[in-house]
Design a protein around this motif. Structure first.
Motif, PDB file in Angstrom:
ATOM      1  N   LYS A 193     -10.247  13.783 -11.109  1.00 61.03           N
ATOM      2  CA  LYS A 193     -10.319  13.446 -10.173  1.00 61.03           C
ATOM      3  C   LYS A 193     -11.042  11.845  -9.521  1.00 61.03           C
ATOM      4  CE  LYS A 193     -15.054  14.097  -8.079  1.00 61.03           C
ATOM      5  NZ  LYS A 193     -16.490  13.925  -8.366  1.00 61.03           N
ATOM      6  N   PRO A 194     -10.215  11.879  -8.382  1.00 66.46           N
ATOM      7  CA  PRO A 194      -9.663  11.186  -7.546  1.00 66.46           C
ATOM      8  C   PRO A 194     -10.889   9.653  -8.152  1.00 66.46           C
ATOM      9  CG  PRO A 194      -9.555  12.463  -6.530  1.00 66.46           C
ATOM     10  CD  PRO A 194      -9.918  12.819  -7.121  1.00 66.46           C
ATOM     11  N   ARG A 195     -11.049   8.727  -7.850  1.00 69.14           N
ATOM     12  CA  ARG A 195     -11.457   7.224  -8.585  1.00 69.14           C
ATOM     13  C   ARG A 195     -10.428   6.654  -7.864  1.00 69.14           C
ATOM     14  NH1 ARG A 195     -11.759   5.178 -12.737  1.00 69.14           N
ATOM     15  NH2 ARG A 195      -9.347   6.889 -13.873  1.00 69.14           N
ATOM     16  N   MET A 196     -11.558   6.487  -6.135  1.00 66.08           N
ATOM     17  CA  MET A 196     -10.997   5.346  -5.180  1.00 66.08           C
ATOM     18  C   MET A 196     -12.012   3.941  -5.201  1.00 66.08           C
ATOM     19  SD  MET A 196      -8.399   7.364  -4.102  1.00 66.08           S
ATOM     20  CE  MET A 196      -8.181   6.023  -2.450  1.00 66.08           C
ATOM     21  N   VAL A 197     -11.198   2.846  -5.260  1.00 61.34           N
ATOM     22  CA  VAL A 197     -11.700   1.832  -4.642  1.00 61.34           C
ATOM     23  C   VAL A 197     -10.633   1.181  -3.922  1.00 61.34           C
ATOM     24  CG1 VAL A 197     -12.012   1.054  -7.230  1.00 61.34           C
ATOM     25  CG2 VAL A 197     -10.180   0.979  -7.177  1.00 61.34           C
ATOM     26  N   SER A 198     -11.499  -0.556  -3.359  1.00 64.46           N
ATOM     27  CA  SER A 198     -10.249  -0.681  -2.763  1.00 64.46           C
ATOM     28  C   SER A 198      -9.107  -1.473  -2.404  1.00 64.46           C
ATOM     29  CB  SER A 198     -11.483  -1.740  -1.710  1.00 64.46           C
ATOM     30  OG  SER A 198     -12.601  -1.129  -1.837  1.00 64.46           O
ATOM     31  N   GLY A 199      -8.069  -1.405  -1.862  1.00 64.89           N
ATOM     32  CA  GLY A 199      -7.225  -2.046  -2.144  1.00 64.89           C
ATOM     33  C   GLY A 199      -6.147  -1.767  -1.558  1.00 64.89           C
ATOM     34  N   TYR A 200      -4.765  -1.454  -1.830  1.00 66.21           N
ATOM     35  CA  TYR A 200      -3.607  -0.756  -1.145  1.00 66.21           C
ATOM     36  C   TYR A 200      -3.027  -0.384  -2.294  1.00 66.21           C
ATOM     37  CZ  TYR A 200       0.098  -0.043   2.254  1.00 66.21           C
ATOM     38  OH  TYR A 200       1.522   0.735   2.904  1.00 66.21           O
ATOM     39  N   HIS A 201      -2.339   1.109  -2.503  1.00 60.99           N
ATOM     40  CA  HIS A 201      -1.375   1.384  -3.343  1.00 60.99           C
ATOM     41  C   HIS A 201       0.217   2.121  -2.700  1.00 60.99           C
ATOM     42  CE1 HIS A 201      -0.364   4.894  -6.381  1.00 60.99           C
ATOM     43  NE2 HIS A 201       0.288   3.300  -6.441  1.00 60.99           N
ATOM     44  N   VAL A 202       0.882   1.200  -2.412  1.00 61.90           N
ATOM     45  CA  VAL A 202       2.690   1.255  -2.699  1.00 61.90           C
ATOM     46  C   VAL A 202       2.986   2.441  -4.188  1.00 61.90           C
ATOM     47  CG1 VAL A 202       4.843   0.725  -2.256  1.00 61.90           C
ATOM     48  CG2 VAL A 202       2.766  -0.590  -1.688  1.00 61.90           C
ATOM     49  N   ARG A 203       2.642   3.980  -3.556  1.00 58.91           N
ATOM     50  CA  ARG A 203       3.447   4.550  -3.642  1.00 58.91           C
ATOM     51  C   ARG A 203       5.178   5.325  -4.405  1.00 58.91           C
ATOM     52  NH1 ARG A 203      -1.344   9.556  -3.935  1.00 58.91           N
ATOM     53  NH2 ARG A 203      -2.958   7.978  -3.897  1.00 58.91           N
ATOM     54  N   PRO A 204       5.566   6.269  -5.666  1.00 58.77           N
ATOM     55  CA  PRO A 204       6.219   6.009  -5.378  1.00 58.77           C
ATOM     56  C   PRO A 204       7.777   6.345  -4.196  1.00 58.77           C
ATOM     57  CG  PRO A 204       6.209   5.889  -7.322  1.00 58.77           C
ATOM     58  CD  PRO A 204       4.747   6.065  -6.559  1.00 58.77           C
ATOM     59  N   GLU A 205       7.026   7.283  -3.591  1.00 60.30           N
ATOM     60  CA  GLU A 205       7.463   8.060  -2.361  1.00 60.30           C
ATOM     61  C   GLU A 205       7.641   7.159  -1.255  1.00 60.30           C
ATOM     62  OE1 GLU A 205       3.167   9.465  -2.267  1.00 60.30           O
ATOM     63  OE2 GLU A 205       4.629   9.452  -4.178  1.00 60.30           O
ATOM     64  N   GLU A 206       7.228   6.160  -1.274  1.00 55.26           N
ATOM     65  CA  GLU A 206       6.777   5.144   0.456  1.00 55.26           C
ATOM     66  C   GLU A 206       7.941   3.917  -0.186  1.00 55.26           C
ATOM     67  OE1 GLU A 206       2.638   4.659   0.273  1.00 55.26           O
ATOM     68  OE2 GLU A 206       2.685   5.949   1.347  1.00 55.26           O
ATOM     69  N   TYR A 207       8.426   3.576  -1.778  1.00 52.78           N
ATOM     70  CA  TYR A 207       8.569   2.672  -1.831  1.00 52.78           C
ATOM     71  C   TYR A 207      10.530   2.571  -1.068  1.00 52.78           C
ATOM     72  CZ  TYR A 207       7.564   2.256  -7.088  1.00 52.78           C
ATOM     73  OH  TYR A 207       6.552   2.385  -7.585  1.00 52.78           O
ATOM     74  N   GLY A 208      11.067   3.292  -0.209  1.00 56.93           N
ATOM     75  CA  GLY A 208      12.397   3.041   0.706  1.00 56.93           C
ATOM     76  C   GLY A 208      11.583   2.773   1.902  1.00 56.93           C
ATOM     77  N   TRP A 209      10.392   3.010   2.302  1.00 59.17           N
ATOM     78  CA  TRP A 209       9.968   2.197   3.637  1.00 59.17           C
ATOM     79  C   TRP A 209       9.472   1.348   3.179  1.00 59.17           C
ATOM     80  CZ3 TRP A 209       4.931   1.393   3.568  1.00 59.17           C
ATOM     81  CH2 TRP A 209       4.035   0.434   4.795  1.00 59.17           C
ATOM     82  N   PHE A 210       8.563   0.859   1.641  1.00 54.83           N
ATOM     83  CA  PHE A 210       8.283  -0.547   2.001  1.00 54.83           C
ATOM     84  C   PHE A 210       9.526  -1.603   1.237  1.00 54.83           C
ATOM     85  CE2 PHE A 210       6.260  -3.679  -1.314  1.00 54.83           C
ATOM     86  CZ  PHE A 210       5.131  -3.794  -0.069  1.00 54.83           C
ATOM     87  N   ARG A 211      10.597  -1.055   1.191  1.00 56.81           N
ATOM     88  CA  ARG A 211      11.555  -2.022   1.112  1.00 56.81           C
ATOM     89  C   ARG A 211      12.201  -2.449   2.479  1.00 56.81           C
ATOM     90  NH1 ARG A 211      16.687  -0.146  -2.770  1.00 56.81           N
ATOM     91  NH2 ARG A 211      17.176  -2.292  -1.963  1.00 56.81           N
TER      92      ARG A 211
END
Length: 234
Positions: A84-102
């Protein structure tokens, strides 16, 4: 010191790249006692500081501008576990966003270098609306429209950029900021990929001298191909 380290750790943990809790980061705090030697406190983290990506993951055409994405903030500590999701404050760069983040990181870096040379329009091409693209497109001051108006040779390397003259305690001083001509040409033309390959190949070849006799002043060369030079004017 505990407060300083814990605050710094919170900032480091606010961004996760890949799997949560596996972002390598070293947090440190400096203690300057009155008589004792300077003490450096470290919070060690696993890893060697390098972001390792699997083959094909995060590949992107860095010459293409990144689109504005509305990525919702939040770090799911249970991400990838099926729990079950356990959300905390912050920012998560997930693998599917690696190209965009680069692309975002590479273009922000290119924008900083173009702004360092005094160019407004070349800087704007690397920014999105959220990053202040409009600010560099507008006419705000005569100095902001200067592009490639000065060229100097520092330690035998040709640099292109801009200079400013100001007074320091009554003494007239000239400061020049620029990028190696070949690298500047690539960035001005939007060739981020080419610039990064060249800069990476040259990173160990940049002169290390902190004084240039021809310039007649102190100089600071960076491995990204930029230079800052200062001298006193007669």
């Amino acid at each position: 010191m505990h407060t300083q380290l814990s605050t710094a750790a919170v900032h480091a943990e606010a961004v996760h790249i890949g799997t949560p809790d596996e972002t390598p980061a070293m947090v440190f705090g400096t203690e300057i006692p009155g008589k004792d030697p300077i003490t450096l406190h470290l919070l060690e983290a696993p890893g060697d500081g390098t972001l390792h990506l699997s083959a094909g993951v995060g590949e992107a055409d860095l010459d293409s501008p990144p689109e504005d994405r509305a990525v919702l903030p939040g770090i799911d500590l249970a991400w990838g576990t099926g729990e079950k999701p356990r959300m905390v404050s912050g920012y998560h760069v997930r693998p599917e966003e690696y190209g965009w983040f680069r692309r975002v990181v590479a273009h922000a870096d290119a924008a900083g270098l173009m702004a360092f040379t005094g160019g407004g329009e070349p800087t704007a091409q690397y920014l999105s609306k959220r990053q202040g693209k409009r600010h560099y497109e507008q006419y705000t001051h005569a100095g902001t429209g200067i592009v490639q108006d000065v060229a100097y040779s520092v330690h035998g390397v040709d640099f292109v950029g801009t200079d400013h003259v100001f007074r320091l305690n009554g003494t007239r001083v000239e400061a020049f900021s620029g990028i190696a001509r070949d690298l500047f040409t690539d960035l001005a033309a939007g060739r981020v990929e080419e610039y990064r390959h060249k800069a990476h190949a040259l990173r160990s070849d940049w002169p290390a001298g902190q004084w240039d006799a021809k310039w007649n002043g102190p100089v600071s060369l960076n491995q990204d191909g930029s230079v800052m030079a200062i001298r006193v004017l007669r």
